[in-house]
Structures are given as structure tokens and as C-alpha cells.
Design an enzyme around this catalytic site. Structure first.
Site, PDB file in Angstrom:
ATOM      1  N   ARG A   1     -26.283  42.343  31.581  1.00  0.00           N
ATOM      2  CA  ARG A   1     -25.354  41.433  32.261  1.00  0.00           C
ATOM      3  C   ARG A   1     -24.062  42.133  32.643  1.00  0.00           C
ATOM      4  O   ARG A   1     -23.386  41.745  33.595  1.00  0.00           O
ATOM      5  CB  ARG A   1     -25.103  40.213  31.372  1.00  0.00           C
ATOM      6  CG  ARG A   1     -26.362  39.364  31.225  1.00  0.00           C
ATOM      7  CD  ARG A   1     -26.255  38.397  30.072  1.00  0.00           C
ATOM      8  NE  ARG A   1     -27.015  38.843  28.918  1.00  0.00           N
ATOM      9  CZ  ARG A   1     -26.789  38.431  27.683  1.00  0.00           C
ATOM     10  NH1 ARG A   1     -25.822  37.571  27.441  1.00  0.00           N
ATOM     11  NH2 ARG A   1     -27.537  38.862  26.694  1.00  0.00           N
TER      12      ARG A   1
ATOM     13  N   GLU B   1     -26.566  40.899  17.083  1.00  0.00           N
ATOM     14  CA  GLU B   1     -26.826  39.634  16.386  1.00  0.00           C
ATOM     15  C   GLU B   1     -28.314  39.390  16.172  1.00  0.00           C
ATOM     16  O   GLU B   1     -28.705  38.806  15.178  1.00  0.00           O
ATOM     17  CB  GLU B   1     -26.236  38.486  17.234  1.00  0.00           C
ATOM     18  CG  GLU B   1     -25.372  37.533  16.492  1.00  0.00           C
ATOM     19  CD  GLU B   1     -24.988  36.342  17.360  1.00  0.00           C
ATOM     20  OE1 GLU B   1     -24.794  36.497  18.577  1.00  0.00           O
ATOM     21  OE2 GLU B   1     -24.885  35.248  16.790  1.00  0.00           O
TER      22      GLU B   1
HETATM   23  O1  LIG Z   1     -21.459  42.429  20.395  1.00  0.00           O
HETATM   24  P1  LIG Z   1     -22.944  42.548  20.206  1.00  0.00           P
HETATM   25  O2  LIG Z   1     -23.416  41.905  18.950  1.00  0.00           O
HETATM   26  O3  LIG Z   1     -23.404  43.951  20.331  1.00  0.00           O
HETATM   27  O4  LIG Z   1     -23.631  41.703  21.340  1.00  0.00           O
HETATM   28  C1  LIG Z   1     -23.213  41.707  22.668  1.00  0.00           C
HETATM   29  C2  LIG Z   1     -24.305  42.172  23.586  1.00  0.00           C
HETATM   30  O5  LIG Z   1     -25.455  41.321  23.486  1.00  0.00           O
HETATM   31  C3  LIG Z   1     -25.873  40.962  24.791  1.00  0.00           C
HETATM   32  O6  LIG Z   1     -26.727  41.895  25.343  1.00  0.00           O
HETATM   33  P2  LIG Z   1     -28.251  42.063  24.946  1.00  0.00           P
HETATM   34  O7  LIG Z   1     -28.374  43.194  23.980  1.00  0.00           O
HETATM   35  O8  LIG Z   1     -28.830  40.751  24.549  1.00  0.00           O
HETATM   36  O9  LIG Z   1     -28.897  42.630  26.255  1.00  0.00           O
HETATM   37  P3  LIG Z   1     -29.128  42.166  27.757  1.00  0.00           P
HETATM   38  O10 LIG Z   1     -27.768  42.063  28.393  1.00  0.00           O
HETATM   39  O11 LIG Z   1     -29.925  43.317  28.267  1.00  0.00           O
HETATM   40  O12 LIG Z   1     -29.852  40.864  27.752  1.00  0.00           O
HETATM   41  C4  LIG Z   1     -24.577  40.935  25.565  1.00  0.00           C
HETATM   42  O13 LIG Z   1     -24.814  41.025  26.961  1.00  0.00           O
HETATM   43  C5  LIG Z   1     -23.840  42.118  25.030  1.00  0.00           C
HETATM   44  O14 LIG Z   1     -24.179  43.320  25.690  1.00  0.00           O
HETATM   45  N1  LIG Z   2     -24.687  34.512  20.830  1.00  0.00           N
HETATM   46  C1  LIG Z   2     -24.791  35.308  21.903  1.00  0.00           C
HETATM   47  N2  LIG Z   2     -24.855  34.780  23.140  1.00  0.00           N
HETATM   48  C2  LIG Z   2     -24.959  35.590  24.208  1.00  0.00           C
HETATM   49  N3  LIG Z   2     -25.031  36.910  24.139  1.00  0.00           N
HETATM   50  C3  LIG Z   2     -24.957  37.467  22.930  1.00  0.00           C
HETATM   51  N4  LIG Z   2     -24.991  38.746  22.528  1.00  0.00           N
HETATM   52  C4  LIG Z   2     -24.924  38.773  21.200  1.00  0.00           C
HETATM   53  N5  LIG Z   2     -24.824  37.543  20.698  1.00  0.00           N
HETATM   54  C5  LIG Z   2     -24.847  36.704  21.762  1.00  0.00           C
END
Ligand SMILES: O=P(O)(O)OC[C@H]1O[C@H](OP(=O)(O)OP(=O)(O)O)[C@H](O)[C@@H]1O
Ligand SMILES: Nc1ncnc2[nH]cnc12
Length: 187
Positions: free
Chosen positions: A75, A112
Site C-alpha cells: 500500500r 501483527e
Molecule cells: O507496523 P507493522 O506491524 O510492521 O505493520 C504495518 C505494515 O503492515 C501492513 O502491510 P502488510 O505487511 O500487511 O503488507 P501489504 O501492504 O503487502 O498488504 C501495512 O501496509 C504496513 O506496511
Molecule cells: N491492524 C492493521 N490494519 C491494517 N494494516 C496493518 N498492518 C499491521 N497491522 C495492521
């Protein structure tokens, strides 16, 4: 009528728009996770423009200005490209493992709902460059710390980290240490 301390600024209006287009989904991607989904915000022209303005405004100016934006998969790519365009700089895509043909370095981390590895493309960040990191959500901070370490490992500087939404209960900001962190909203 507005009194001086209740004047609504253009930034307040942008922030209200952004807040109204966020949605939270229970138990995604695993039970117990309250997932913040920015799909509706990104799909809304005015919402995307407001988000871009607000994130770009947190970039420094003059000698503090960012030379490049770093967008974190996935994202962060969408927001990072929009912010880079607004600032008139380029964008570097920090990608999940296995997507880049030529890799400068990689970092593994926990978040998470699992673990992942990020990779920095080779030969795109120059030593001394000031990078603005952009992503959607700051949760545990695992992703952002990994991205910062990749940027810093290349000899570049993290000018700031800009995200739309912070989940303070998960402690991400503290893990980022002294690096400047700007988030638009907290939930
Ligand atoms: O602070 P954190 O606990 O590290 O979480 C934040 C990250 O989690 C989500 O990405 P995700 O890894 O789900 O990947 P995506 O954007 O590829 O769906 C979000 O877009 C952040 O990059
Ligand atoms: N709760 C949450 N919602 C969206 N993106 C996340 N990345 C990590 N935790 C998340």
C-alpha cells in the site's frame, strides 16, 4: 461563527475527509486483528488528493527537503508514488522478498499477523540522499524499522517517516527511535 481558536484550516478539512473514508474490519487477516482498510480512501479522488497533500506536507523544506520517496510494499507504493509526484522527486519501491531482480540488501521482521522480508533494489539510493518513507499504517513498527535499516544501510538518511494511520497501542513509534515520524490519524 468561528472564533480564532476554532478556525478550520484546509488541513483540518483534508483530515476529516481522510478519517471519514477509513474502514476497520474485524478478524482480518486472522482472528483478533482489527484491520484498517484504506481501499475506499484510495479509490476516492478527493480522498487520495487530501491524503497526498497531508503526507507531502510532512516532508521537510529547504535543506531538510526529501530527495526521494521510499514506498513500502504494497500500500506504500500507491501513496508513495502520489507523494513523490507532489514533491517533484522520484520513488523507490522497497519490495517483499523475491520480487526484485537485483537486490542491495534485505531485512526480515515480524508484524501483527506474521513475518516478512523486505528488499531494497540495488543502485537506486545514493549515499547522503534524504529519503521520505511512506506507508499506510504504523502498527508494531516492524515493517518501518526494516525499511529504515535498508535505507540507512545504503548510506542514505531517513528524513522522515509519513503514514496515514498509527495504532499507538502496538508501540511502533517507540521502535523507530529518534527518526521523525508523522502520522495523520491514530486509532
Ligand atoms: O507496523 P507493522 O506491524 O510492521 O505493520 C504495518 C505494515 O503492515 C501492513 O502491510 P502488510 O505487511 O500487511 O503488507 P501489504 O501492504 O503487502 O498488504 C501495512 O501496509 C504496513 O506496511
Ligand atoms: N491492524 C492493521 N490494519 C491494517 N494494516 C496493518 N498492518 C499491521 N497491522 C495492521
Amino acid at each position: 461563527m468561528n472564533t480564532p481558536d476554532t478556525v478550520n484550516t484546509a488541513a483540518d478539512t483534508d483530515l476529516d475527509l481522510v478519517a471519514g473514508l477509513l474502514r476497520d474490519v474485524p478478524d482480518f487477516p486472522t482472528p483478533g486483528i482489527r484491520f484498517w482498510d484504506l481501499s475506499a480512501l484510495l479509490a476516492d479522488g478527493a480522498g487520495l488528493a487530501a491524503t497526498t497533500r497531508l503526507l507531502a506536507a510532512s516532508a521537510g523544506e529547504g535543506e531538510h527537503a526529501a530527495d526521494v520517496v521510499v514506498g513500502i510494499e504494497a500500500r506504500g507504493f500507491l501513496l508513495g508514488a502520489a507523494v513523490a509526484h507532489a514533491l517533484g522527486v522520484g520513488v523507490v519501491a522497497v519490495r517483499k522478498h523475491g520480487k526484485l531482480p537485483v537486490v542491495a540488501a534485505r531485512r526480515s521482521y515480524d508484524l501483527e499477523y506474521g513475518s516478512a522480508t523486505l528488499e531494497l533494489p540495488a543502485d537506486v539510493l545514493r549515499p547522503g540522499e534524504r529519503a521520505l518513507l511512506v506507508d499506510d499504517v504504523l502498527a508494531t513498527g516492524g515493517t518501518a524499522v526494516a525499511a529504515c535499516e535498508l535505507v540507512e544501510g545504503a548510506g542514505a538518511e531517513v528524513a522522515a517517516i509519513s503514514m496515514v494511520l498509527e495504532l499507538p497501542a502496538l508501540g511502533g513509534r517507540a521502535r523507530l527511535g529518534d527518526r521523525p515520524v508523522h502520522t495523520l490519524l491514530a486509532r
